[in-house]
Design a protein around this motif. Sequence first.
Motif, PDB file in Angstrom:
ATOM      1  N   VAL A  38       0.831  -1.214   0.000  1.00 38.54           N
ATOM      2  CA  VAL A  38       0.000   0.000   0.000  1.00 38.54           C
ATOM      3  C   VAL A  38       0.856   1.252   0.000  1.00 38.54           C
ATOM      4  CG1 VAL A  38      -2.063  -0.961   1.098  1.00 38.54           C
ATOM      5  CG2 VAL A  38      -0.198  -0.144   2.524  1.00 38.54           C
ATOM      6  N   GLU A  39       0.424   2.217  -0.781  1.00 40.30           N
ATOM      7  CA  GLU A  39       1.203   3.454  -0.869  1.00 40.30           C
ATOM      8  C   GLU A  39       1.030   4.270   0.414  1.00 40.30           C
ATOM      9  OE1 GLU A  39       1.008   5.487  -4.515  1.00 40.30           O
ATOM     10  OE2 GLU A  39       2.327   7.086  -3.793  1.00 40.30           O
ATOM     11  N   LEU A  40       2.128   4.817   0.883  1.00 38.29           N
ATOM     12  CA  LEU A  40       2.106   5.658   2.079  1.00 38.29           C
ATOM     13  C   LEU A  40       2.318   7.094   1.622  1.00 38.29           C
ATOM     14  CD1 LEU A  40       2.284   5.466   5.288  1.00 38.29           C
ATOM     15  CD2 LEU A  40       4.740   5.717   4.948  1.00 38.29           C
ATOM     16  N   ARG A  41       1.303   7.894   1.710  1.00 41.90           N
ATOM     17  CA  ARG A  41       1.472   9.299   1.291  1.00 41.90           C
ATOM     18  C   ARG A  41       1.824  10.104   2.521  1.00 41.90           C
ATOM     19  NH1 ARG A  41      -0.498   9.720  -3.855  1.00 41.90           N
ATOM     20  NH2 ARG A  41      -1.810   7.945  -4.442  1.00 41.90           N
ATOM     21  N   ASP A  42       3.020  10.647   2.528  1.00 36.88           N
ATOM     22  CA  ASP A  42       3.476  11.334   3.738  1.00 36.88           C
ATOM     23  C   ASP A  42       4.668  12.227   3.404  1.00 36.88           C
ATOM     24  OD1 ASP A  42       4.563  12.008   6.216  1.00 36.88           O
ATOM     25  OD2 ASP A  42       3.790  10.170   7.131  1.00 36.88           O
ATOM     26  N   PRO A  43       4.564  13.518   3.695  1.00 38.23           N
ATOM     27  CA  PRO A  43       5.683  14.428   3.392  1.00 38.23           C
ATOM     28  C   PRO A  43       6.949  14.109   4.186  1.00 38.23           C
ATOM     29  CG  PRO A  43       3.903  15.562   4.575  1.00 38.23           C
ATOM     30  CD  PRO A  43       3.400  14.195   4.250  1.00 38.23           C
ATOM     31  N   ASP A 301      15.282  10.425  -4.132  1.00 42.01           N
ATOM     32  CA  ASP A 301      14.463  11.337  -4.944  1.00 42.01           C
ATOM     33  C   ASP A 301      14.010  10.675  -6.239  1.00 42.01           C
ATOM     34  OD1 ASP A 301      14.532  13.304  -3.116  1.00 42.01           O
ATOM     35  OD2 ASP A 301      15.701  14.730  -4.290  1.00 42.01           O
ATOM     36  N   GLY A 302      12.707  10.715  -6.472  1.00 41.22           N
ATOM     37  CA  GLY A 302      12.164  10.183  -7.720  1.00 41.22           C
ATOM     38  C   GLY A 302      12.098   8.667  -7.759  1.00 41.22           C
ATOM     39  N   GLU A 303      12.436   8.014  -6.647  1.00 34.62           N
ATOM     40  CA  GLU A 303      12.432   6.537  -6.640  1.00 34.62           C
ATOM     41  C   GLU A 303      11.229   6.000  -5.853  1.00 34.62           C
ATOM     42  OE1 GLU A 303      16.711   4.768  -7.302  1.00 34.62           O
ATOM     43  OE2 GLU A 303      16.496   5.495  -5.248  1.00 34.62           O
ATOM     44  N   THR A 304      10.948   4.728  -6.083  1.00 32.65           N
ATOM     45  CA  THR A 304       9.914   4.034  -5.311  1.00 32.65           C
ATOM     46  C   THR A 304      10.605   3.020  -4.405  1.00 32.65           C
ATOM     47  OG1 THR A 304       8.315   4.280  -7.092  1.00 32.65           O
ATOM     48  CG2 THR A 304       7.867   2.562  -5.465  1.00 32.65           C
ATOM     49  N   VAL A 305      10.280   3.108  -3.124  1.00 32.09           N
ATOM     50  CA  VAL A 305      10.904   2.218  -2.146  1.00 32.09           C
ATOM     51  C   VAL A 305       9.818   1.385  -1.471  1.00 32.09           C
ATOM     52  CG1 VAL A 305      12.132   2.153   0.066  1.00 32.09           C
ATOM     53  CG2 VAL A 305      12.870   3.734  -1.711  1.00 32.09           C
ATOM     54  N   VAL A 306      10.045   0.093  -1.418  1.00 30.78           N
ATOM     55  CA  VAL A 306       9.169  -0.788  -0.643  1.00 30.78           C
ATOM     56  C   VAL A 306       9.715  -0.838   0.782  1.00 30.78           C
ATOM     57  CG1 VAL A 306       8.364  -3.161  -0.317  1.00 30.78           C
ATOM     58  CG2 VAL A 306       8.539  -2.198  -2.635  1.00 30.78           C
ATOM     59  N   ALA A 307       8.901  -0.425   1.749  1.00 27.19           N
ATOM     60  CA  ALA A 307       9.327  -0.482   3.156  1.00 27.19           C
ATOM     61  C   ALA A 307       8.611  -1.660   3.800  1.00 27.19           C
ATOM     62  CB  ALA A 307       8.974   0.819   3.866  1.00 27.19           C
ATOM     63  N   LEU A 308       9.390  -2.581   4.345  1.00 20.05           N
ATOM     64  CA  LEU A 308       8.807  -3.809   4.891  1.00 20.05           C
ATOM     65  C   LEU A 308       8.296  -3.592   6.311  1.00 20.05           C
ATOM     66  CD1 LEU A 308       8.252  -6.843   4.696  1.00 20.05           C
ATOM     67  CD2 LEU A 308      10.571  -7.237   5.560  1.00 20.05           C
ATOM     68  N   VAL A 309       7.016  -3.849   6.510  1.00 16.53           N
ATOM     69  CA  VAL A 309       6.452  -3.834   7.866  1.00 16.53           C
ATOM     70  C   VAL A 309       6.565  -5.270   8.353  1.00 16.53           C
ATOM     71  CG1 VAL A 309       4.480  -3.216   9.299  1.00 16.53           C
ATOM     72  CG2 VAL A 309       4.905  -1.961   7.176  1.00 16.53           C
ATOM     73  N   SER A 310       7.690  -5.558   9.011  1.00 17.56           N
ATOM     74  CA  SER A 310       8.054  -6.944   9.305  1.00 17.56           C
ATOM     75  C   SER A 310       7.428  -7.472  10.582  1.00 17.56           C
ATOM     76  CB  SER A 310       9.582  -7.067   9.371  1.00 17.56           C
ATOM     77  OG  SER A 310      10.114  -6.012  10.155  1.00 17.56           O
ATOM     78  N   GLY A 311       6.699  -6.614  11.286  1.00 21.51           N
ATOM     79  CA  GLY A 311       6.050  -7.077  12.509  1.00 21.51           C
ATOM     80  C   GLY A 311       4.979  -6.093  12.905  1.00 21.51           C
ATOM     81  N   PRO A 312       4.140  -6.497  13.861  1.00 17.91           N
ATOM     82  CA  PRO A 312       2.968  -5.666  14.186  1.00 17.91           C
ATOM     83  C   PRO A 312       3.309  -4.407  14.955  1.00 17.91           C
ATOM     84  CG  PRO A 312       3.028  -7.673  15.519  1.00 17.91           C
ATOM     85  CD  PRO A 312       4.222  -7.721  14.634  1.00 17.91           C
TER      86      PRO A 312
END
Length: 315
Positions: A38-43, A301-312
């Motif tokens: 899911v995309e995280l929109r956040d400044p 900058d200008g890249e897409t990063v997948v951030a892993l939510v590896s735990g609750p």
Amino acid sequence: MRTIVAGQVPRSNGRRRPTLRSVDQAWEAELRLPTPLVELRDPLFGRCRVLLKRDDLIHPDVPGNKWRKLKYLVRDARDRGAGTLLTFGGAHSNHVRAVAALGERLGLRTVGVIRGEEQPTNPGLRRAEERGMTLHYLDRATYRRKTEPDVLAALRDRFGGAYVVPEGGTTPFAFPGLAELVHELDRPYDAVVCAVGTGGTLAGIAAALPAGRRALGISVLRGARSLDAEVTALHRSALRRSLDNWTIDHRFHCGGFARRDAALDEFLARFADRHGWTPDPVYVGKALFGLSVLAGAGAFDGETVVALVSGPGTG
Ligand SMILES: Cc1ncc(COP(=O)(O)O)c(C=O)c1O
């Protein structure tokens, strides 16, 4: 809930008992896989587009990297006819709890060897016991030597022949599990960012990345420079070669393992305000904090990063 599906074997009392395979299938049907991206929109993340890989949603008892690391390991344990899984951890170990839950679901006895003297049981250990795990405490000096033959022999004498799962569950069996995570990524991305404790999750992700993508681990431990060598050793033992598509950033430990500082707290409070949940401050919180600092400085900058939510998290 006990679900019986195909492959049942009759018992003499007329009741039917699930085979190991049917228990597996019933259990795996409960898992939320593939996990949402899911995309995280956040400044807070500057000009970097962040996609959260919500592995925390896999299963409440075996969330995130626990399932990814243990899936093929428990299969191996059963293929070898093991009746007992024996593992190690601190009194607050998520890994110990996950092994207890898996053992209960898959019909394996479990033993949790816990670092330190016995203390009033905390909720996590209580839960492990409720799932049938036998807890055994080792003083810190002996615990440090837990993989030495005399300590293992003493554990074997006490609990019988068990399949030994290392602390944190990092083994070469993590690789196929984490490859499944990478194969689930169905949108374009440049990098994957994850928290690093033992390095198994990072190593497994890096091993499965397609060409041209990179992995960045954020160490949650202070000054744990040996992690770089440990990830390389994992690659050498599982792949017979080393990889150059990953790095570990050691600057975001926020005071050390399970510690926090004002900058992390401020980040987590702002994150919670905006998104309605708080990533856990021990692992995922530090990874996202590190990513936000790096992204804010223009590293993605200008890249897409997948951030892993590896735990609750909470909330
Ligand atoms: C939620 C969470 N994220 C990340 C990690 C770190 O994973 P690894 O030990 O594979 O580096 C852990 C530890 O197992 C964890 O519990």
